[in-house]
Design an enzyme around this catalytic site. Structure first.
Site, PDB file in Angstrom:
ATOM      1  CG  ASP A 138      -1.880  -1.140   1.264  1.00 55.65           C
ATOM      2  OD1 ASP A 138      -2.183  -1.669   0.176  1.00 55.65           O
ATOM      3  OD2 ASP A 138      -2.327  -1.507   2.368  1.00 55.65           O
ATOM      4  CE  LYS A 139       0.248   8.609  -1.016  1.00 50.73           C
ATOM      5  NZ  LYS A 139      -0.766   9.679  -1.216  1.00 50.73           N
TER       6      LYS A 139
END
Length: 324
Positions: A138-139
Site C-alpha cells: 500500500d502507498k
C-alpha cells in the site's frame, strides 16, 4: 512485442469453476477482462485443445496453457524517482519502498509511482508486464518488494507466490493489548458498498495471516506477522476483523484511542504518525532463475522507530498504573 507462455494445472478445489474464474485465480497478475479477451481470441488451451468459451466448466486437473503477445509498458513515462535498491542482478530487483509512494499508476495517481521509477532505472523493464511488479505494498506501507526484470523471472515469481513459496514478514503496531499470538484464517473479498476497500467475506478468496507478540505497550501491541496469502489490504483487514486494527489506519481502524493521561509529547508523536504502522521487514524466496534461497531484511523507517520509542517511553512512565 514480447511473447509469453503461461501454464498451470487446475487445482482440485477449482472443480466446477468456469474457465474465466479459474484463470483469474491461477494468473492473478492479469485482469479478468484481459483473460476473457485471451479466451475469446483462441489463445487459451485446455489439455492442448483451444478453449474459447469463458463459461466452460472445469473438472480439476486440466493443464492450462496461454501463449500471447504482451503489450509493453511504454504507455507510462519513465521518471527519475530515487529507489532504495537493496539487491539487484540480471533478473530481479529488491527495493525498500518508502511511505507516500504508490506502486502502480491508477486513478488519482497517474504518475510518480514505483513503476515510473523502474522504467527510468532500467528501461528494458518496459517489455515485462506491469514493469516486472509481482506484488504490491500500500502507498503508506513501507518495506521490501521484489520486482522481476525479465518475463521468465516474473512468471516464476508469480507462480511461487501462488504456491506460497515466498515468505513475507511484517512488523506492525496494533491497537489494544494482545496477550498471545495466533492466526487469522478468514476469506476476503471487495467490500460490498465501498469498492476500493476489502472486507472479510465468507464467499471471498482464502486469506491467512499469522502473527506473534513482540512487545506490549499501553493500549498497543507490537507484532511480527507472516503472510501465507497476499490479498489486498490483508493484514489491515484481518487485524481490524479481530478488533485490533493497526495504529494509524484511518481506513480500517477508525479514530485512535490513546491511553489515559498520556503526555503531550507522546500525543504529538501519535498525531504526526499519519499512516498505518506496517513495515515489510523480511523477504525470503528462491531466486527465480538460479533457485538459490535468498533473504533480505529492511530496518524500520525513522517514523516507525520514533513511534516505538514514544510507545516505550509512555509505557515506562505509566508502568506502575497498569493492572495487567
Amino acid at each position: 512485442m514480447p511473447q509469453i507462455t503461461l501454464s498451470a494445472e487446475v487445482k482440485p478445489e477449482q472443480a466446477g469453476l468456469r474457465l474465466d474464474q479459474a484463470l483469474a485465480e491461477l494468473f492473478p497478475e492479469y485482469s479478468r477482462s484481459r483473460l476473457k479477451t485471451w479466451i475469446e481470441a483462441d489463445l487459451v488451451k485446455i489439455n492442448n485443445r483451444i478453449a474459447n468459451v469463458p463459461r466452460e466448466k472445469l473438472l480439476g486437473g486440466e493443464q492450462i496453457e496461454i501463449t500471447v503477445d504482451v503489450e509493453d509498458e511504454t504507455r507510462f513515462e519513465p521518471e527519475n524517482i530515487p529507489l532504495n535498491i537493496v539487491y539487484e542482478d540480471e533478473d530481479i530487483i529488491v527495493i525498500n519502498k518508502p511511505k507516500d509512494l504508490v506502486v502502480h499508476p491508477g486513478a488519482g495517481n497517474p504518475n510518480g509511482t514505483v513503476l515510473n521509477a523502474l522504467l527510468y532505472h532500467y528501461p528494458a523493464i518496459a517489455e515485462v508486464p506491469r514493469a516486472g511488479i509481482v506484488h504490491r505494498l500500500d502507498k503508506d506501507t513501507t518495506g521490501l518488494m521484489v520486482i522481476a526484470k525479465t518475463i521468465p523471472a516474473q512468471t516464476k515469481l508469480v507462480r511461487d507466490l501462488q504456491k506460497r513459496k515466498i515468505t513475507r514478514e511484517y512488523e506492525a503496531v496494533a491497537s489494544g493489548i494482545m496477550t498471545k499470538g495466533g492466526t487469522v484464517d478468514q476469506p476476503m473479498a471487495r467490500h460490498a458498498t465501498k469498492r476500493t476497500l476489502m472486507a472479510v467475506h465468507p464467499m471471498g478468496k482464502p486469506a491467512v495471516t499469522h502473527y506473534r507478540i513482540m512487545e506490549n505497550f499501553r493500549n498497543y501491541t507490537r507484532l511480527r506477522l507472516r503472510l501465507e496469502t497476499g490479498r489486498t489490504h490483508q493484514i489491515r483487514v484481518h487485524m481490524a476483523h479481530i478488533a485490533h486494527p493497526l495504529l494509524g489506519d484511518q481506513t480500517y481502524g477508525g479514530r485512535p484511542r490513546p491511553p489515559k493521561n498520556a503526555s503531550e509529547t507522546f500525543m504529538g508523536v501519535l498525531r504526526n504518525f499519519k499512516r498505518q504502522a506496517l513495515h515489510a521487514v523480511m523477504l525470503r524466496l528462491a531466486h527465480p532463475i538460479t533457485g538459490e534461497i535468498m533473504e533480505w531484511y529492511a530496518p524500520l523507517p525513522d517514523d516507525f522507530v520514533e513511534l516505538i520509542s514514544a510507545l516505550k517511553a509512555d509505557y515506562i512512565e505509566h508502568k506502575e498504573e497498569l493492572d495487567y
